[in-house]
Design a protein around this motif. Structure first.
Motif, short mmCIF file in Angstrom:
data_model
loop_
_atom_site.label_atom_id
_atom_site.label_comp_id
_atom_site.label_asym_id
_atom_site.label_seq_id
_atom_site.Cartn_x
_atom_site.Cartn_y
_atom_site.Cartn_z
N PRO A 119 1.05 -1.16 -0.02
CA PRO A 119 0.21 0.02 -0.01
C PRO A 119 0.87 1.13 0.13
O PRO A 119 1.95 1.37 0.84
N ASN A 120 0.14 2.12 -0.64
CA ASN A 120 1.21 3.47 -1.00
C ASN A 120 0.43 4.55 -0.25
O ASN A 120 -0.56 5.20 -1.00
N PRO A 121 0.80 5.04 0.99
CA PRO A 121 -0.19 6.17 1.56
C PRO A 121 0.09 7.49 0.90
O PRO A 121 -0.64 8.46 1.15
N TYR A 122 1.06 7.61 0.23
CA TYR A 122 1.49 8.92 -0.21
C TYR A 122 0.89 9.35 -1.49
O TYR A 122 0.76 10.37 -2.14
N ALA A 123 0.18 8.09 -2.33
CA ALA A 123 -0.55 8.32 -3.63
C ALA A 123 -1.55 9.46 -3.64
O ALA A 123 -1.37 10.28 -4.48
N PRO A 124 -2.62 9.75 -2.74
CA PRO A 124 -3.64 10.61 -2.57
C PRO A 124 -3.08 11.86 -2.64
O PRO A 124 -3.31 13.14 -3.18
N VAL A 125 -1.80 12.13 -1.79
CA VAL A 125 -1.11 13.34 -1.73
C VAL A 125 -0.49 13.71 -2.82
O VAL A 125 -0.79 15.19 -3.48
N LEU A 126 0.30 12.90 -3.73
CA LEU A 126 0.86 13.29 -4.81
C LEU A 126 -0.24 13.78 -5.93
O LEU A 126 -0.20 14.57 -6.97
N THR A 127 -1.41 13.06 -5.95
CA THR A 127 -2.35 13.02 -7.08
C THR A 127 -3.10 14.28 -6.91
O THR A 127 -3.29 15.14 -7.88
N GLY A 178 11.44 2.05 -11.43
CA GLY A 178 10.28 1.33 -10.21
C GLY A 178 8.93 1.76 -10.56
O GLY A 178 8.67 2.47 -11.46
N PRO A 179 7.91 1.28 -9.60
CA PRO A 179 6.53 1.51 -9.69
C PRO A 179 6.28 3.03 -9.51
O PRO A 179 7.29 3.63 -8.49
N SER A 192 -1.62 3.26 -6.11
CA SER A 192 -2.27 2.86 -4.68
C SER A 192 -1.50 1.85 -4.12
O SER A 192 -1.58 1.61 -2.96
N LYS A 193 -0.81 0.80 -5.07
CA LYS A 193 0.01 -0.06 -4.23
C LYS A 193 1.22 -0.19 -5.29
O LYS A 193 1.13 -0.08 -6.28
N ARG A 194 2.26 -0.39 -4.61
CA ARG A 194 3.47 -0.57 -5.45
C ARG A 194 4.49 -1.75 -5.29
O ARG A 194 4.58 -2.28 -4.26
N SER A 195 4.71 -2.37 -6.51
CA SER A 195 5.29 -3.68 -6.62
C SER A 195 6.37 -3.60 -7.27
O SER A 195 6.55 -3.03 -8.28
N PHE A 196 7.71 -4.11 -6.75
CA PHE A 196 8.94 -3.84 -7.56
C PHE A 196 9.56 -4.98 -7.95
O PHE A 196 10.52 -5.04 -8.78
N ALA A 197 8.60 -5.89 -8.12
CA ALA A 197 9.03 -7.54 -8.72
C ALA A 197 9.46 -7.42 -10.37
O ALA A 197 10.45 -8.44 -10.62
N ASN A 198 8.88 -6.57 -10.98
CA ASN A 198 9.25 -6.80 -12.45
C ASN A 198 9.83 -5.70 -12.81
O ASN A 198 10.22 -5.26 -14.19
#
Length: 380
Positions: free
Chosen positions: A70-78, A250-251, A256-262
Motif C-alpha cells: 500500500p502506498n499512503p503517499y499516492a493521494p497526496v501526490l495526486t 520502479g513502480p 495506490s499499491k507498488r510492486s518492485f517485482a518486475n
C-alpha cells in the motif's frame, strides 16, 4: 485506421483464446469436483457447476487485484497542484537559479500532508534570509556539468526552500496529464549548518545510539568540504527519486499499491519496498536500521553491519533502508564517485583510532546491472 483495425483484430483473437481457456478450465474443475464429492455426497451436476463458477470468479478477482505494498503517499501526490505541469511557468528558461522559490502555500500544505502520514509534528515556514540561501544553492546548481546539468535543466522543474521541514529534503513528481515529465525538491535551509563531510557523517550516525564508537565519512577534500557541496549531494539524491519516476525505474509513486517485482534495477535485491532478499541469511540486521532514530546500538553490532554491507549489492547503508533509496543513493553514488571521481570513505573510530574502513560500493561487481541502467539515463 489501420492501427485500430490491427488492434481490434488482436483483441478479438485474444478474447476468443480467453473464452477457450475459461471453457477448458471449467471442464477440468467440474471433473475434479465430481471426483472429490460424488462418492460421499452424490451432488447433482448443477451444484457442482455452481461450485466451479464460484472458484472461477474467485480466481478471476484475485488475479486482477492490484499487487504490491500500500502506498499512503499516492493521494497526496495526486491531489496537490505541485504535481501538475500547469502550476509552473517559465520552464523554458535554461537558468536553474530561476527555479528557486521560497515556500508557498501549496508546498507548505504538501509537506504538512507528508509529515502527517509519517507521524512528524513539524510544520514548515518560509526562510527569512531567502536571498542568502538562494545564493548558496545557486552555487551548488552551477557546479554541475554535463551530462548531469542537462538532465537537471530538463527535469528539475522547481526547488523550494523552507525551515522546519522535518528532514533535510523531500521531492515530488510533476506530470503533464498522466505523463511524468520531471519533479520538484523542497530543501530545509538548516542543511546549511553543516559542511559536506560533517553532514553525511551526522546522517550516518543518526541511525545509532551514542557509544564509544564513532562514524566518520569523507566525501570531499578539505578544500571542497563546504556547505555548498553538502547541498549538492542532497540535491543529487532527491533528483534520483525524480528520475526513478520519469525513467520508469520502479513502480509509480502515484500508484495506490507498488510492486518492485518486475523492475530490473531491483531484481534479486528487493522483494518489496522494505523487504530485501538478503534479510534472512545475509544481512539480518538490515530491517532494524532506521536513520534519524538513534535506535540501534553500533558498538556490539558493527561487525554484523558494515563488513556485511561491503559484501552486498548495496553501495551505502542508506541505500539499504528501502527500495526507493536503493536507486536514489545508487544514483548519487554513481555521479559522485564514478562521474565526478570524488572520494567516499567511511571509517569507524574507537578512541580516535581507526578500526574499520570501507569505500562506497557503487563499483562492486554485484552492481554491474544497476550501473548500466544509470549510465543509460545519464548518457542516453
Amino acid at each position: 485506421m489501420k492501427c485500430k483495425s490491427i488492434s481490434l483484430s488482436f483483441s478479438v483473437r485474444f478474447f476468443a483464446l480467453q473464452r477457450k481457456i475459461l471453457f477448458d478450465r471449467t471442464q477440468v474443475l467440474e471433473t475434479q469436483c465430481r471426483m472429490i464429492f460424488e462418492a460421499k455426497y452424490k451432488p447433482k451436476s448443477e451444484i457442482c457447476r455452481l461450485f466451479v463458477l464460484f472458484i472461477l470468479i474467485f480466481e478471476t478477482f484475485y488475479s486482477c487485484k492490484e499487487v504490491g505494498d500500500p502506498n499512503p503517499y499516492a493521494p497526496v501526490l495526486t491531489k496537490t497542484a505541485l504535481s501538475q505541469s500547469e502550476y509552473y511557468v517559465g520552464l523554458e528558461q535554461n537558468v536553474l537559479i530561476s527555479r528557486i522559490f521560497n515556500l508557498d502555500e501549496e508546498s507548505k500544505n504538501y509537506i504538512n500532508e507528508l509529515n502527517r502520514i509519517d507521524g512528524f509534528d513539524e510544520s514548515p515556514s518560509q526562510v527569512n534570509d531567502f536571498e542568502k540561501f538562494r545564493s548558496v544553492l545557486a552555487q551548488a546548481l552551477n557546479s554541475f556539468e554535463d551530462p548531469v546539468r542537462s538532465l537537471l535543466l530538463k527535469k528539475l522543474i522547481r526547488i523550494y526552500v523552507c525551515e522546519n521541514l522535518g528532514g533535510s529534503a523531500v521531492s515530488g513528481i510533476v506530470r503533464d496529464s498522466d505523463n511524468p515529465i520531471g519533479g520538484f525538491v523542497i530543501l530545509d535551509a538548516n542543511t546549511l549548518n553543516r559542511k559536506a563531510n560533517e553532514w553525511i557523517s551526522y546522517k550516518e550516525s543518526s541511525t545509532f545510539q551514542k557509544g564509544s564508537l564513532k562514524i566518520k565519512i569523507k566525501i570531499e577534500s578539505e578544500e571542497q568540504n563546504t556547505q555548498t557541496n553538502a547541498l549538492r549531494y542532497i540535491l543529487l539524491h532527491e533528483f534520483g527519486h525524480i528520475l526513478s519516476e520519469t525513467e520508469k525505474i520502479g513502480p509509480s509513486f502515484f500508484a495506490s499499491k507498488r510492486s518492485f517485482a518486475n523492475f530490473d534495477f531491483y531484481k534479486e535485491v528487493w522483494k518489496s519496498e522494505k523487504v530485501s532478499y538478503l534479510d534472512e541469511n545475509i544481512f539480518s540486521l538490515r530491517p532494524k536500521l532506521r536513520f534519524y532514530s538513534e535506535s540501534f546500538a553500533l558498538d556490539p553490532n558493527w561487525k554484523q553491519i558494515y563488513p556485511v554491507l561491503a559484501e552486498t549489492p548495496f553501495p551505502t547503508l542508506y541505500s539499504a533502508t528501502n527500495a526507493d533509496d536503493f536507486f536514489a543513493d545508487s544514483f548519487v553514488s554513481y555521479v559522485h564517485v564514478i562521474l565526478d571521481k570524488k572520494a567516499w570513505e567511511l571509517e569507524i573510530l574507537e578512541n580516535n583510532k581507526s578500526i574499520y574502513k570501507m569505500e562506497n560500493g557503487i563499483r562492486k561487481d554485484s552492481l554491474l546491472k544497476q550501473r548500466k541502467i544509470i549510465e543509460r539515463i545519464i548518457r542516453p
